[in-house]
Write a protein that holds these residues in place. Structure first.
Motif, PDB file in Angstrom:
ATOM      1  N   ALA A   6      -4.256  -7.700   3.508  1.00 48.36           N
ATOM      2  CA  ALA A   6      -4.371  -6.258   3.696  1.00 48.36           C
ATOM      3  C   ALA A   6      -5.693  -6.001   4.398  1.00 48.36           C
ATOM      4  O   ALA A   6      -6.720  -6.529   3.998  1.00 48.36           O
ATOM      5  N   VAL A  23      -6.289   3.744   3.609  1.00 50.14           N
ATOM      6  CA  VAL A  23      -5.978   3.880   2.185  1.00 50.14           C
ATOM      7  C   VAL A  23      -7.083   3.266   1.331  1.00 50.14           C
ATOM      8  O   VAL A  23      -7.338   3.697   0.207  1.00 50.14           O
ATOM      9  N   PRO A  57      -7.717  -2.805   5.329  1.00 47.39           N
ATOM     10  CA  PRO A  57      -7.875  -1.351   5.349  1.00 47.39           C
ATOM     11  C   PRO A  57      -8.717  -0.848   6.513  1.00 47.39           C
ATOM     12  O   PRO A  57      -8.776   0.356   6.763  1.00 47.39           O
ATOM     13  N   PRO A 101       0.833  -1.217   0.000  1.00 46.29           N
ATOM     14  CA  PRO A 101       0.000   0.000   0.000  1.00 46.29           C
ATOM     15  C   PRO A 101       0.865   1.264   0.000  1.00 46.29           C
ATOM     16  O   PRO A 101       2.071   1.211   0.247  1.00 46.29           O
ATOM     17  N   THR A 111      -7.102   0.102   0.303  1.00 47.00           N
ATOM     18  CA  THR A 111      -6.535  -0.916  -0.580  1.00 47.00           C
ATOM     19  C   THR A 111      -6.764  -2.298   0.013  1.00 47.00           C
ATOM     20  O   THR A 111      -6.445  -2.540   1.177  1.00 47.00           O
ATOM     21  N   LEU A 159      -3.690  -5.404  -4.187  1.00 51.05           N
ATOM     22  CA  LEU A 159      -2.244  -5.576  -4.120  1.00 51.05           C
ATOM     23  C   LEU A 159      -1.781  -6.756  -4.962  1.00 51.05           C
ATOM     24  O   LEU A 159      -0.759  -6.673  -5.668  1.00 51.05           O
ATOM     25  N   ALA A 175      -2.395  -0.684   4.985  1.00 51.40           N
ATOM     26  CA  ALA A 175      -3.521  -0.302   4.127  1.00 51.40           C
ATOM     27  C   ALA A 175      -4.577   0.491   4.873  1.00 51.40           C
ATOM     28  O   ALA A 175      -5.537   0.958   4.261  1.00 51.40           O
TER      29      ALA A 175
END
Length: 228
Positions: free
Chosen positions: A150, A56, A152, A20, A58, A63, A53
């Motif tokens: 990830a 963000v 977020p 990220p 993401t 990814l 992440a």
């Protein structure tokens, strides 16, 4: 009991990683812990920075798609030669369908029929590599193995275990080869008796979150009506 596997005529052709945009130093977490605790953590683990992440937006699939596209470009791979896709993550985009199916579509892997997810955690890479090699032994020629996590929505934590986890997605091409190379050797062991040390008890069929909350007097009609 540990199982040992040896795969001949198979190689890792390439690997790429995506992270990220949010880069953090471990010292950014000093305010959450007693003085010197983060410094001790860094000295013990060797981790001084990570990519996160949180905030963000993401996801793991974002990814892994980025890493895969970079790998395809680097190796000049024809996507039609990918006949298997394995994705290993504990942070999928949705409960269903499998995130691997979404990634297959996003990457345009129209010729890839063998597509599935696994939610193995810390041992994701050796397990994933064993799966890829086993499928190649069964007839596939080239497999895209994706490994990543990830979250977020995971915020900052005052639990030192949380400092360990950054976010990334890795793409690996595993393929059949006629080259005279050393075999791939993998050792795998599972200790299921320790499952409670890693458990997230709520959110699936054993303890569905709506049912748990209903027992505490909450109304979930809005939850279902607004679910997307």
């Amino acid at each position: 009991m540990m199982n040992f596997f040896e795969f001949k005529g198979i190689k890792i052709a390439g690997m790429a990683t995506a992270v990220p945009d949010r880069h953090q130093k471990m010292s950014d977490y000093d305010y959450l812990f007693a003085e010197g605790e983060v410094e001790k953590f860094c000295a013990a683990t060797g981790i001084y920075e990570k990519y996160n992440a949180y905030g963000v937006g993401t996801t793991t699939s974002d990814l892994c798609v980025a890493a895969a596209n970079k790998l395809f470009e680097k190796l000049n791979i024809n996507k039609d030669t990918i006949d298997g896709l394995i994705m290993i993550t504990q942070t999928p985009d949705y409960f269903v369908p499998p995130t691997s199916c979404i990634v297959q579509h996003r990457l345009g892997l129209d010729n890839c029929g063998l597509v599935y997810d696994s939610n193995i955690g810390c041992t994701a890479f050796p397990f994933g590599l064993q799966m890829a090699c086993a499928n190649i032994m069964a007839g596939c020629k080239r497999i895209l193995l994706l490994v990543g996590d990830a979250n977020p929505n995971r915020g900052e934590t005052s639990n030192k275990d949380g400092l360990l986890f950054g976010d990334a997605g890795v793409a690996i091409i595993v393929e059949k080869t006629d080259e005279d190379i050393s075999p791939i050797n993998i050792a795998i062991e599972t200790i299921g008796s320790g499952y409670k040390s890693l458990i997230t008890p709520y959110g699936m069929e054993r303890h569905p979150l709506p049912v748990v909350a209903q027992t505490r007097g909450f109304e979930f009609a809005a939850y279902y009506n607004n679910a997307t």
